[in-house]
Design a protein around this motif. Sequence first.
Motif, PDB file in Angstrom:
ATOM      1  N   SER A 156       0.861  -1.195   0.000  1.00  0.00           N
ATOM      2  CA  SER A 156       0.000   0.000   0.000  1.00  0.00           C
ATOM      3  C   SER A 156       0.893   1.239   0.000  1.00  0.00           C
ATOM      4  O   SER A 156       2.079   1.163   0.341  1.00  0.00           O
ATOM      5  CB  SER A 156      -0.870   0.048   1.252  1.00  0.00           C
ATOM      6  OG  SER A 156      -1.508  -1.168   1.455  1.00  0.00           O
ATOM      7  N   LEU A 204      -6.636  -1.575   6.259  1.00  0.00           N
ATOM      8  CA  LEU A 204      -5.961  -2.882   6.185  1.00  0.00           C
ATOM      9  C   LEU A 204      -6.337  -3.814   7.339  1.00  0.00           C
ATOM     10  O   LEU A 204      -5.823  -4.934   7.407  1.00  0.00           O
ATOM     11  CB  LEU A 204      -4.439  -2.682   6.175  1.00  0.00           C
ATOM     12  CG  LEU A 204      -3.881  -1.893   4.980  1.00  0.00           C
ATOM     13  CD1 LEU A 204      -2.371  -1.736   5.107  1.00  0.00           C
ATOM     14  CD2 LEU A 204      -4.234  -2.557   3.656  1.00  0.00           C
ATOM     15  N   SER A 247       2.722  -8.017   4.531  1.00  0.00           N
ATOM     16  CA  SER A 247       2.417  -6.881   3.680  1.00  0.00           C
ATOM     17  C   SER A 247       3.351  -5.708   4.042  1.00  0.00           C
ATOM     18  O   SER A 247       4.018  -5.743   5.091  1.00  0.00           O
ATOM     19  CB  SER A 247       0.948  -6.522   3.913  1.00  0.00           C
ATOM     20  OG  SER A 247       0.606  -5.350   3.247  1.00  0.00           O
ATOM     21  N   ILE A 266      -4.047   0.829  -2.538  1.00  0.00           N
ATOM     22  CA  ILE A 266      -3.843  -0.497  -1.951  1.00  0.00           C
ATOM     23  C   ILE A 266      -3.694  -1.495  -3.096  1.00  0.00           C
ATOM     24  O   ILE A 266      -4.535  -1.505  -4.010  1.00  0.00           O
ATOM     25  CB  ILE A 266      -5.082  -0.951  -1.125  1.00  0.00           C
ATOM     26  CG1 ILE A 266      -5.771   0.213  -0.419  1.00  0.00           C
ATOM     27  CG2 ILE A 266      -4.742  -2.104  -0.199  1.00  0.00           C
ATOM     28  CD1 ILE A 266      -5.266   0.612   0.884  1.00  0.00           C
TER      29      ILE A 266
END
Length: 347
Positions: A156, A204, A247, A266
């Motif tokens: 992101s 998220l 992530s 994202i």
Amino acid sequence: MGNKNGKQGGKLRVGVIGAGMISGSHLEAYKKDARVETVWVADVVKEKAVARANEYGVPKAVADYASVLKEVDAVSVCTPPFAHLKPVLDAARAGVHVLCEKPMSLASAESRQMVDACAKAKVKLGIASSRSTLKSDVQAARDLVAKGKLGKVYYSRATTLRRRGRPGLDFWPDVTWFLDSKKAGGGSIMDIGCYDIDILLTILGEPQPVSVSAISAREIGSQRVPKGVIHDTDEHMSYFVRFKNGSAAHFETSWAANMDGGDTVIFGTEGGIRLNPLTFFGETNGTTHDAKLNIGKWSQSPQEDFVSACVGKKAEPDTPGTMGLKVTQIIEAALKSAKEGKEIRID
Ligand SMILES: NC(=O)c1ccc[n+]([C@@H]2O[C@H](COP(=O)([O-])OP(=O)(O)OC[C@H]3O[C@@H](n4cnc5c(N)ncnc54)[C@H](O)[C@@H]3O)[C@@H](O)[C@H]2O)c1
């Protein structure tokens, strides 16, 4: 309704600590909320408390909030960041719910103390931010991620760039504490980076950050700093955050840059999202497509959301203290990383 002794028609009794600039938006929101009775305003400079109380029709103005904590069920803490910790801890000890202005604190140890104290006292702790997460695009993006519409989210990016937007220097000339690291903790990252971090963590699903690598700059026209004003904070920060779930996110925050722009995006295996306006990027049978999503436009103030949590309409405010702690951890690690020139791990 959530108050302790049922006085004043069962309304939630609220006090506001710190009667500076941002206190107006708290007082305005509470004035509009039929569930709330604002009982007092406090400021170490009593004249400021008196002025705000008169402006919003609040019955009492005091210099020392500690003397009147027992009269309320909840407080907004609207002091500068170096003066957030004590009122939050004092309120928790008095059994009073707290809505604390952003940035939550100067250091993660302070944020943790706030979270622990409020948990121990069983009072709500919310972090207020004018760029609230309670908006149609943020909430719709959060739902899409939670429902798996993006597949696995692997990266992101959130960017907020001001050309010349240093509080205390380019605007609000009286509020120079923003520029002083001892009082503000940091510059652009503390003041506006916290919004991007809060919003991205919300979308998220609040992943735990594990490491941060950052650079910091203060290169744009600092010669304009008036005599006697301390300006030793970052005007620009770029920081790369890894999360425990694998992530990662890249943030770029500027108070002053020869660039403009702002974006939150994202990247997922099945789809991508861009905010403002909320746009979904996908692929069907080998063909890529993108579409602006028709989600309507609404927003709710952090004060209205906080009151809902205090009166039991929801379990926690939308940005609870635990989320504020994660935001503080990222900011603290980014500042340390920029200073030491290496990646910093978050325990
Ligand atoms: N949400 C937003 O958009 C937004 C915008 C600006 C500021 N803020 C945040 O709000 C907070 C306050 O910012 P501001 O711009 O209103 O600052 P400000 O300097 O205008 O006001 C702070 C006030 O707190 C008072 N104060 C200081 N210590 C105190 C104490 N111990 N007890 C009582 N009063 C005390 C000061 O006298 C002052 O009147 C900061 O955390 C800032 O980052 C948020």
